[in-house]
Design an enzyme around this catalytic site. Structure first.
Site, mmCIF file in Angstrom:
data_model
loop_
_atom_site.group_PDB
_atom_site.id
_atom_site.type_symbol
_atom_site.label_atom_id
_atom_site.label_comp_id
_atom_site.label_asym_id
_atom_site.label_seq_id
_atom_site.Cartn_x
_atom_site.Cartn_y
_atom_site.Cartn_z
ATOM 1 N N ASP A 103 0.860 -1.191 0.000
ATOM 2 C CA ASP A 103 0.000 0.000 0.000
ATOM 3 C C ASP A 103 0.898 1.243 0.000
ATOM 4 O O ASP A 103 1.328 1.702 -1.058
ATOM 5 C CB ASP A 103 -0.924 -0.066 1.218
ATOM 6 C CG ASP A 103 -1.905 1.086 1.280
ATOM 7 O OD1 ASP A 103 -2.075 1.782 0.263
ATOM 8 O OD2 ASP A 103 -2.520 1.305 2.342
ATOM 9 N N LYS A 131 -1.550 -1.857 -4.398
ATOM 10 C CA LYS A 131 -2.432 -0.688 -4.378
ATOM 11 C C LYS A 131 -1.578 0.526 -4.731
ATOM 12 O O LYS A 131 -1.192 1.292 -3.850
ATOM 13 C CB LYS A 131 -2.958 -0.499 -2.948
ATOM 14 C CG LYS A 131 -4.408 -0.849 -2.717
ATOM 15 C CD LYS A 131 -4.900 -0.229 -1.426
ATOM 16 C CE LYS A 131 -4.969 -1.205 -0.289
ATOM 17 N NZ LYS A 131 -5.628 -0.671 0.920
ATOM 18 N N VAL A 154 -9.240 -4.177 1.648
ATOM 19 C CA VAL A 154 -9.618 -5.562 1.349
ATOM 20 C C VAL A 154 -9.186 -6.509 2.470
ATOM 21 O O VAL A 154 -8.236 -6.224 3.193
ATOM 22 C CB VAL A 154 -9.020 -6.031 0.008
ATOM 23 C CG1 VAL A 154 -9.616 -5.252 -1.153
ATOM 24 C CG2 VAL A 154 -7.496 -5.897 -0.005
ATOM 25 N N ASP A 160 -6.176 -8.978 7.040
ATOM 26 C CA ASP A 160 -7.114 -8.831 8.151
ATOM 27 C C ASP A 160 -7.652 -7.413 8.280
ATOM 28 O O ASP A 160 -7.112 -6.463 7.723
ATOM 29 C CB ASP A 160 -6.412 -9.160 9.467
ATOM 30 C CG ASP A 160 -5.464 -8.041 9.908
ATOM 31 O OD1 ASP A 160 -4.609 -7.640 9.097
ATOM 32 O OD2 ASP A 160 -5.610 -7.551 11.045
ATOM 33 N N ARG A 166 -8.747 -13.208 8.191
ATOM 34 C CA ARG A 166 -7.570 -13.755 7.510
ATOM 35 C C ARG A 166 -7.878 -15.123 6.905
ATOM 36 O O ARG A 166 -7.238 -15.556 5.952
ATOM 37 C CB ARG A 166 -6.405 -13.932 8.494
ATOM 38 C CG ARG A 166 -5.834 -12.636 9.043
ATOM 39 C CD ARG A 166 -4.523 -12.940 9.775
ATOM 40 N NE ARG A 166 -4.067 -11.848 10.613
ATOM 41 C CZ ARG A 166 -3.341 -10.817 10.193
ATOM 42 N NH1 ARG A 166 -3.014 -10.722 8.916
ATOM 43 N NH2 ARG A 166 -2.937 -9.882 11.023
HETATM 44 P P1 IMP Z 1 2.242 -0.519 3.648
HETATM 45 O O1 IMP Z 1 1.261 0.619 3.820
HETATM 46 O O2 IMP Z 1 2.625 -0.694 2.201
HETATM 47 O O3 IMP Z 1 3.436 -0.357 4.554
HETATM 48 O O4 IMP Z 1 1.437 -1.814 4.045
HETATM 49 C C1 IMP Z 1 1.793 -2.589 5.134
HETATM 50 C C2 IMP Z 1 0.799 -3.639 5.452
HETATM 51 O O5 IMP Z 1 -0.475 -3.058 5.738
HETATM 52 C C3 IMP Z 1 0.498 -4.669 4.390
HETATM 53 O O6 IMP Z 1 1.479 -5.654 4.251
HETATM 54 C C4 IMP Z 1 -0.791 -5.232 4.951
HETATM 55 O O7 IMP Z 1 -0.508 -6.181 5.947
HETATM 56 C C5 IMP Z 1 -1.467 -4.001 5.528
HETATM 57 N N1 IMP Z 1 -2.472 -3.503 4.562
HETATM 58 C C6 IMP Z 1 -2.352 -2.529 3.642
HETATM 59 N N2 IMP Z 1 -3.500 -2.387 2.940
HETATM 60 C C7 IMP Z 1 -4.369 -3.314 3.440
HETATM 61 C C8 IMP Z 1 -5.744 -3.687 3.130
HETATM 62 O O8 IMP Z 1 -6.410 -3.166 2.232
HETATM 63 N N3 IMP Z 1 -6.253 -4.694 3.889
HETATM 64 C C9 IMP Z 1 -5.586 -5.319 4.890
HETATM 65 N N4 IMP Z 1 -4.323 -5.010 5.194
HETATM 66 C C10 IMP Z 1 -3.719 -4.014 4.484
#
Ligand code: IMP
Ligand code: MG
Length: 181
Positions: A103, A131, A154, A160, A166
């Protein structure tokens, strides 16, 4: 198929996830066969995708896991909190990070820095979901992406909300009413 009442829209069915994962596994096998990579799963979200991916990787590999979270402080890079670290030295090794979703990219940015410092020969990322609209840091481009989604929350197949969902064997958009209570 019966979908959980907390899900407003199905994104990927189990069959679709398996097809996507097989394609990723083919690409990875072409790139890594003979290199004995270490697949590094990012807990806990990676669990289902990790297991599915491994099943389709017919080559020598090792596995390890990390559980990290990023502390979103005042700096844009954030600070990495390591809850569980790798169990082996990775000097001179080919690392393939396995994640559920990318994300903001903040967590993986921290992990990439750390694993580079430890002397990995190569580091790439495979993620089931991407994303791209959510990205807040530069330079996080997973080499292997299963499926690109819009900026929606999602759950399922390892992902989760507040530790729930999960175990759903598919990926779906969570109803807003679930987290806006
Ligand atoms: P980051 O924002 O790229 O550092 O994302 C870190 C983590 O946030 C991901 O590996 C997921 O575990 C969680 N995450 C991000 N987007 C979602 C989502 O839409 N659903 C559930 N978990 C999310
Ligand atoms: Mg994660």
């Amino acid at each position: 198929m019966k979908v959980h009442s907390a899900i407003e829209e199905l994104i990927l069915s189990y069959d679709e996830i398996v097809e996507i994962t097989k394609k990723l596994a083919n690409q990875i096998k072409n790139d890594y066969d003979g290199k004995r990579p270490i697949l590094v799963g990012m807990l806990k979200g990676c669990v289902m995708f990790f297991a599915e991916l491994m099943k389709h990787l017919d080559m020598d590999l090792e596995i390890d896991f990390m559980d990290v979270s990023s502390y979103h402080g005042t700096t844009s890079t954030g600070k990495l909190i390591i809850n569980k670290d790798l169990s082996r030295d990775i000097t001179g090794r080919h690392i393939l990070i396995v994640d559920d979703i990318v994300d903001t990219g903040i967590t993986l940015q921290g992990v990439l820095e750390l694993l580079k410092e430890r002397g990995a020969t190569s580091i790439e990322i495979v993620t089931l979901l991407d994303k791209p609209e959510g990205r807040k840091v530069e330079g996080i481009y997973p080499k292997y992406i299963g499926h690109t989604i819009p900026k929606k929350f999602v759950v399922g197949f390892g992902l989760d909300y507040d530790e729930l969902y999960r175990n759903l064997p598919y990926i779906g958009v969570l109803k807003r009413s679930v987290y806006e209570k």
